[in-house]
Write an enzyme that holds these catalytic residues in place. Sequence first.
Site, PDB file in Angstrom:
ATOM      1  N   LYS A  13      55.857  54.552  52.322  1.00  0.00           N
ATOM      2  CA  LYS A  13      56.590  53.282  52.152  1.00  0.00           C
ATOM      3  C   LYS A  13      57.359  53.253  50.830  1.00  0.00           C
ATOM      4  O   LYS A  13      58.523  52.883  50.786  1.00  0.00           O
ATOM      5  CB  LYS A  13      55.626  52.078  52.186  1.00  0.00           C
ATOM      6  N   ARG A  88      49.907  42.088  54.060  1.00  0.00           N
ATOM      7  CA  ARG A  88      48.806  42.973  54.429  1.00  0.00           C
ATOM      8  C   ARG A  88      47.736  42.248  55.224  1.00  0.00           C
ATOM      9  O   ARG A  88      46.739  42.862  55.607  1.00  0.00           O
ATOM     10  CB  ARG A  88      48.152  43.514  53.155  1.00  0.00           C
ATOM     11  N   ARG A 127      49.303  63.047  44.983  1.00  0.00           N
ATOM     12  CA  ARG A 127      50.562  62.489  44.488  1.00  0.00           C
ATOM     13  C   ARG A 127      50.478  62.062  43.020  1.00  0.00           C
ATOM     14  O   ARG A 127      49.424  61.683  42.524  1.00  0.00           O
ATOM     15  CB  ARG A 127      51.054  61.341  45.377  1.00  0.00           C
ATOM     16  N   ARG A 161      47.605  57.460  40.026  1.00  0.00           N
ATOM     17  CA  ARG A 161      46.974  56.150  40.195  1.00  0.00           C
ATOM     18  C   ARG A 161      45.460  56.293  40.239  1.00  0.00           C
ATOM     19  O   ARG A 161      44.938  57.181  40.907  1.00  0.00           O
ATOM     20  CB  ARG A 161      47.466  55.511  41.496  1.00  0.00           C
ATOM     21  N   ARG A 172      40.743  51.912  51.429  1.00  0.00           N
ATOM     22  CA  ARG A 172      42.089  51.355  51.642  1.00  0.00           C
ATOM     23  C   ARG A 172      42.528  51.530  53.098  1.00  0.00           C
ATOM     24  O   ARG A 172      43.160  50.659  53.678  1.00  0.00           O
ATOM     25  CB  ARG A 172      43.082  52.004  50.667  1.00  0.00           C
TER      26      ARG A 172
HETATM   27  P1  AMP Z   1      49.607  49.777  47.054  1.00  0.00           P
HETATM   28  O1  AMP Z   1      50.334  50.225  45.829  1.00  0.00           O
HETATM   29  O2  AMP Z   1      50.484  49.008  48.009  1.00  0.00           O
HETATM   30  O3  AMP Z   1      48.848  50.883  47.742  1.00  0.00           O
HETATM   31  O4  AMP Z   1      48.501  48.735  46.552  1.00  0.00           O
HETATM   32  C1  AMP Z   1      47.472  49.116  45.659  1.00  0.00           C
HETATM   33  C2  AMP Z   1      46.358  48.087  45.689  1.00  0.00           C
HETATM   34  O5  AMP Z   1      46.857  46.811  45.255  1.00  0.00           O
HETATM   35  C3  AMP Z   1      45.752  47.810  47.063  1.00  0.00           C
HETATM   36  O6  AMP Z   1      44.746  48.760  47.414  1.00  0.00           O
HETATM   37  C4  AMP Z   1      45.206  46.410  46.874  1.00  0.00           C
HETATM   38  O7  AMP Z   1      44.015  46.422  46.111  1.00  0.00           O
HETATM   39  C5  AMP Z   1      46.276  45.757  46.020  1.00  0.00           C
HETATM   40  N1  AMP Z   1      47.359  45.152  46.841  1.00  0.00           N
HETATM   41  C6  AMP Z   1      48.674  45.532  46.885  1.00  0.00           C
HETATM   42  N2  AMP Z   1      49.375  44.763  47.725  1.00  0.00           N
HETATM   43  C7  AMP Z   1      48.491  43.861  48.235  1.00  0.00           C
HETATM   44  C8  AMP Z   1      48.600  42.808  49.182  1.00  0.00           C
HETATM   45  N3  AMP Z   1      49.767  42.532  49.800  1.00  0.00           N
HETATM   46  N4  AMP Z   1      47.477  42.097  49.466  1.00  0.00           N
HETATM   47  C9  AMP Z   1      46.310  42.367  48.861  1.00  0.00           C
HETATM   48  N5  AMP Z   1      46.129  43.354  47.980  1.00  0.00           N
HETATM   49  C10 AMP Z   1      47.201  44.105  47.659  1.00  0.00           C
END
Ligand code: AMP
Length: 217
Positions: A13, A88, A127, A161, A172
């Site tokens: 994404k 989400r 990554r 990360r 996740r």
């Molecule tokens: P991402 O970078 O999108 O993989 O997000 C990293 C982490 O941030 C996720 O595993 C969640 O803990 C939190 N997070 C990001 N976006 C959301 C969302 N829309 N709703 C809830 N938690 C989020």
Amino acid sequence: MNIILLGPPGAGKGTQAQRLVDKHGMRQLSTGDMLRAAVKAGTPTGLEAKAVMERGELVSDAIVSALIGDELDAMGPDMGAIFDGYPRTEAQAESLDAILDARGRKLDHVIELEVNEDALVERITGRFTCATCGKGYHDTFEKPKAEGTCDKCGGHEFKRRPDDNAETVRTRMAEYRAKTAPILPVYEARGIVGKVDGMADMDEVTAAIEAILAPSS
Ligand code: AMP
């Protein structure tokens, strides 16, 4: 144009959002990036989110929806939005409808990146990004051309990360399956979902997304 990129962690994404930004001058709204920035800055939101993110669980709907509303308000009304990692949950999908409606925007496309979950752990744990410009790399699939130097900006520092480890990735994925995948049928019923093979070569994925967007761009 307002679009959602939907898919489990590691589906690509962020990479595809960045390409759309470069090509169309749209804005990427990544709640993950916003939360990581809040954690780094030590804001109240960051303090609340940090441990939840480290476990790979979801931050509260209210927090992320507020972040999205604020970001949209800071953008010009004519600039397109790419929602990356949001919504989400079903509650977030409902909030997004209200947030867009209140700002005279509408959702044009939901692009689902279909991927084989087994391959994702390798993708995610390998990554890393340039600490200076944010360009993404991978230990196996996309190394910098000159080792230790960013292709894009020449920077020499890279970062990973903290939640990109195998154990957290599994949480996740489970969160995605339980809470995020169920929002797809809502968008399918509206006839705005385009499916793309997220396991294909990155350029092919980009081309497939462009083909979906073409009639409205
Ligand atoms: P991402 O970078 O999108 O993989 O997000 C990293 C982490 O941030 C996720 O595993 C969640 O803990 C939190 N997070 C990001 N976006 C959301 C969302 N829309 N709703 C809830 N938690 C989020």
